[in-house]
Design a protein around this motif. Sequence first.
Motif: not given
Length: 335
Positions: A177-181, A184-195
């Motif tokens: 990924f580009t750094p921005d992508e 963005q991917f990690l932010a999605v992962a952080a949401q779906v992996l909450r807790g």
Amino acid sequence: MHRATTAAAAALPDDQATAPAAHACAFARDLAAALSERPHSISPKYFYDERGSQLFDRICELPEYYPTRIEVAILTAHAREIAACMGPRAEIVEFGAGSLRKVRLLLDALDRPARYLPIDISGEHLAGAVAALQRDHPGLQVQPVVADYTQRMLLPAPLPGAGRRVGFFPGSTIGNFTPDEAVQFLAVAAQVLRGGALLLGADLVKDPAILHAAYNDAQGVTAEFNLNLLARANRELGTAFALDQFFHSAFYNAPRQRIEMHLVSRCRQQVVLGGRSYQLEEGESLHTEYSHKFTVAGLRELARRAGFRPGPVWTDEQRLFSVHWLQAPQEGNDA
Ligand code: AVI
């Protein structure tokens, strides 16, 4: 389905993998856009047709391509510590239906893993491998999730009595990924992996000579992998790229901390796609892939920006590759 069990399959979702006609259409659209714009650039997701996935599997076995070998060694050496972080009855969410070889290392070390959820744009291809996995782990449920993991997605509710939910994203696919992508991917992962947490493999910045060798192997497999993108266009889109009129170029861009792969035109030439003609000059390149390399501190900062709290990091003695434990935000926390 071709992207089957390669770690590369985990790479970048090939959005219309399940519908060949629509897929060819997206490839044609993206290749036409790449040939129209300067500099020419196309997504590395188009590497991974059946032939490309086979070539990537061969790359992973090459003496010069250290990432797979070193990551497997790190996971093997630290499996017990990683399993302790995960805790009992963990659910593993793998982003991309990746290498079962790597997830098996985790499952073998875990205390009664509850469920394995590989997320992939196509649900078909795991079937055979899943049966063997379940035989070796009788208490394990395997539930493929058909989704584009770069987008926000809904995962099945945790199983009753299940432990922590842990994402797994090995192979340093994050570097494609580009750094921005990547954020963005990690932010999605952080949401779906909450807790829960994310176990992430990331290739490290190192002597450029080692990197150069890894992406310019002596047998020419990486060159063939790169050129397969044009061969695939010839097969699927009816283009007539003369493969011998292009050469593979992979170099380390030190300021950007990345390997760049390109296909360089050996001469001035015309390419016809969808009834339109495109001109390539001698020496002009089609950029096909970035493979970013990270410092441990840089990767941890990227993860923080996406909402993770970085935890333990495991590396090999030569610090070629790193595996990161990243704590996802708590449930109900907006961070
Ligand atoms: C899948 N990905 C992490 C590989 C990499 O190293 O960036 C793809 C690859 N490209 C050339 N060799 C391997």
